[in-house]
Design a protein around this motif. Structure first.
Motif, mmCIF file in Angstrom:
data_model
loop_
_atom_site.group_PDB
_atom_site.id
_atom_site.type_symbol
_atom_site.label_atom_id
_atom_site.label_comp_id
_atom_site.label_asym_id
_atom_site.label_seq_id
_atom_site.Cartn_x
_atom_site.Cartn_y
_atom_site.Cartn_z
ATOM 1 N N LEU A 78 0.769 -1.217 0.154
ATOM 2 C CA LEU A 78 0.081 -0.017 0.137
ATOM 3 C C LEU A 78 1.037 1.709 0.024
ATOM 4 O O LEU A 78 0.454 2.230 -0.554
ATOM 5 N N ASP A 79 2.330 1.706 0.624
ATOM 6 C CA ASP A 79 2.717 2.197 0.580
ATOM 7 C C ASP A 79 3.392 2.878 -0.533
ATOM 8 O O ASP A 79 3.649 4.451 -0.267
ATOM 9 N N GLN A 80 3.548 1.480 -1.324
ATOM 10 C CA GLN A 80 3.585 2.084 -2.696
ATOM 11 C C GLN A 80 3.260 2.723 -3.699
ATOM 12 O O GLN A 80 3.773 3.144 -4.879
ATOM 13 N N ILE A 81 1.705 2.435 -3.306
ATOM 14 C CA ILE A 81 0.585 2.631 -4.726
ATOM 15 C C ILE A 81 0.195 4.541 -4.349
ATOM 16 O O ILE A 81 0.148 4.883 -5.612
ATOM 17 N N GLY A 82 0.358 5.546 -3.065
ATOM 18 C CA GLY A 82 0.214 6.334 -3.252
ATOM 19 C C GLY A 82 -1.353 6.581 -3.354
ATOM 20 O O GLY A 82 -1.635 7.734 -4.005
ATOM 21 N N LEU A 83 -1.798 5.921 -2.734
ATOM 22 C CA LEU A 83 -3.485 6.689 -3.391
ATOM 23 C C LEU A 83 -3.769 8.016 -2.193
ATOM 24 O O LEU A 83 -2.929 8.076 -0.943
ATOM 25 N N LYS A 84 -4.176 8.544 -2.378
ATOM 26 C CA LYS A 84 -5.153 9.525 -2.277
ATOM 27 C C LYS A 84 -6.335 9.335 -0.927
ATOM 28 O O LYS A 84 -6.822 8.571 -2.557
ATOM 29 N N PRO A 85 -6.781 10.581 -0.377
ATOM 30 C CA PRO A 85 -8.438 9.745 0.509
ATOM 31 C C PRO A 85 -9.542 9.749 -1.238
ATOM 32 O O PRO A 85 -9.482 10.878 -1.606
ATOM 33 N N GLY A 86 -10.072 9.310 -0.721
ATOM 34 C CA GLY A 86 -11.623 8.881 -1.792
ATOM 35 C C GLY A 86 -11.305 8.557 -3.455
ATOM 36 O O GLY A 86 -12.041 8.440 -3.701
#
Length: 280
Positions: free
Chosen positions: A58-66
């Motif tokens: 997950l840390d590598q995906i760089g997801l933003k809230p929403g």
């Protein structure tokens, strides 16, 4: 693929699995009437390394809230719930095995996460989603059951928005050598399609992805199973039940599956590998 999918789905069917999970947790003192997502981490992360592996991916995906994330081969929903809690994302999971979809949905309801995690039955090679539906996607220990990696990558590219990330964490073949069955993902060789990192890379680039990061995790995997064995031995020495783990999800022959996988990992034949792909 249609000819092997029914057998693969049956491989993962475990009668009464949700009740077994809840009973095992209750035995350790978990209040299953007020279940939290964190209570499930030992049993709902059905891949090598468990929650630690999910967190590092997950840390590598760089997801933003929403953000909208697709979990391909979502199992009983552990990674989806973890990402929803820790990244504020909206998760859709798809899995071949209907009972897994049902359990994932139920456990998300029990943990108050039904609004952020959604699960449906379907094939990773023919997904029922419109083009450019998701900001990112992930697949954790699923590709070993998919004979057509090129089609997987094309489907992932189709449902992702331009620039979308696809995080892969699969068991891959690093060198020649015979595999002994059963394994966690296959009762026999007819349902096992382990491929090399080169195979994944080639399929990904042909589908329009670029490879932005790659990390073999063989040593991590060997250490993970050594820790599991030590924990079980300590419990046995103290006359206690072993702590619940992903063996619950593997059924009665879990010990044999894990032993066969560990032998292949220690022999350097197989290893989990992370690939971070970016579309376009």
């Amino acid at each position: 693929m249609a000819t092997v999918e029914p057998g693969i789905a049956r491989h993962y069917e475990i009668s009464g699995l949700e009740q077994r999970i809840l009973a095992a947790l209750a035995d350790t003192g978990v209040d299953v009437a007020h279940l939290r997502a964190g209570d499930l981490e030992a049993v709902d992360e059905f891949h090598i390394g468990g929650i630690a592996a999910t967190r590092e991916l997950l840390d590598q995906i760089g997801l933003k809230p929403g953000a909208r994330l697709l979990d391909i081969g979502s199992g009983v929903g552990g990674p989806a719930r973890f990402v929803a809690n820790n990244a504020g994302a909206d998760i859709t999971g798809i899995d071949l095995t209907q009972s897994y979809v049902d359990i994932a949905t139920s456990l998300s309801k029990r943990t108050g996460m039904a609004d952020r995690t959604h699960f449906l039955q379907g094939s990773a090679l023919d997904m029922p989603f419109a083009d450019a539906s998701f900001d990112a996607a992930m697949i954790l220990h699923v590709g070993m059951n998919l004979p057509d990696k090129a089609k997987l990558m094309r489907e992932a590219a189709r449902v992702l928005k331009p620039g979308g990330a696809f995080a892969v964490y699969d068991v891959m073949r690093l060198k020649d050598g015979a595999l002994t069955y059963p394994l966690p993902w296959a009762s026999n060789e007819s349902m096992s399609f382990v491929a090399t990192p080169d195979d994944y890379r080639s399929a990904a680039t042909a589908a329009g992805f670029s490879v932005t990061a790659e990390r073999p995790r063989g040593a991590f995997a060997v250490e993970f199973f050594a820790t599991v064995r030590a924990r079980m031995a300590a419990a046995q020495a103290e006359g206690k039940k072993p702590p619940p783990g992903v063996g619950l999800v593997m059924g009665e022959d879990a010990h044999t599956k894990i032993a066969n996988l560990t032998a292949a990992l220690e022999g350097g034949i197989l290893a989990p590998v992370e690939l971070l792909l970016r579309l376009g």
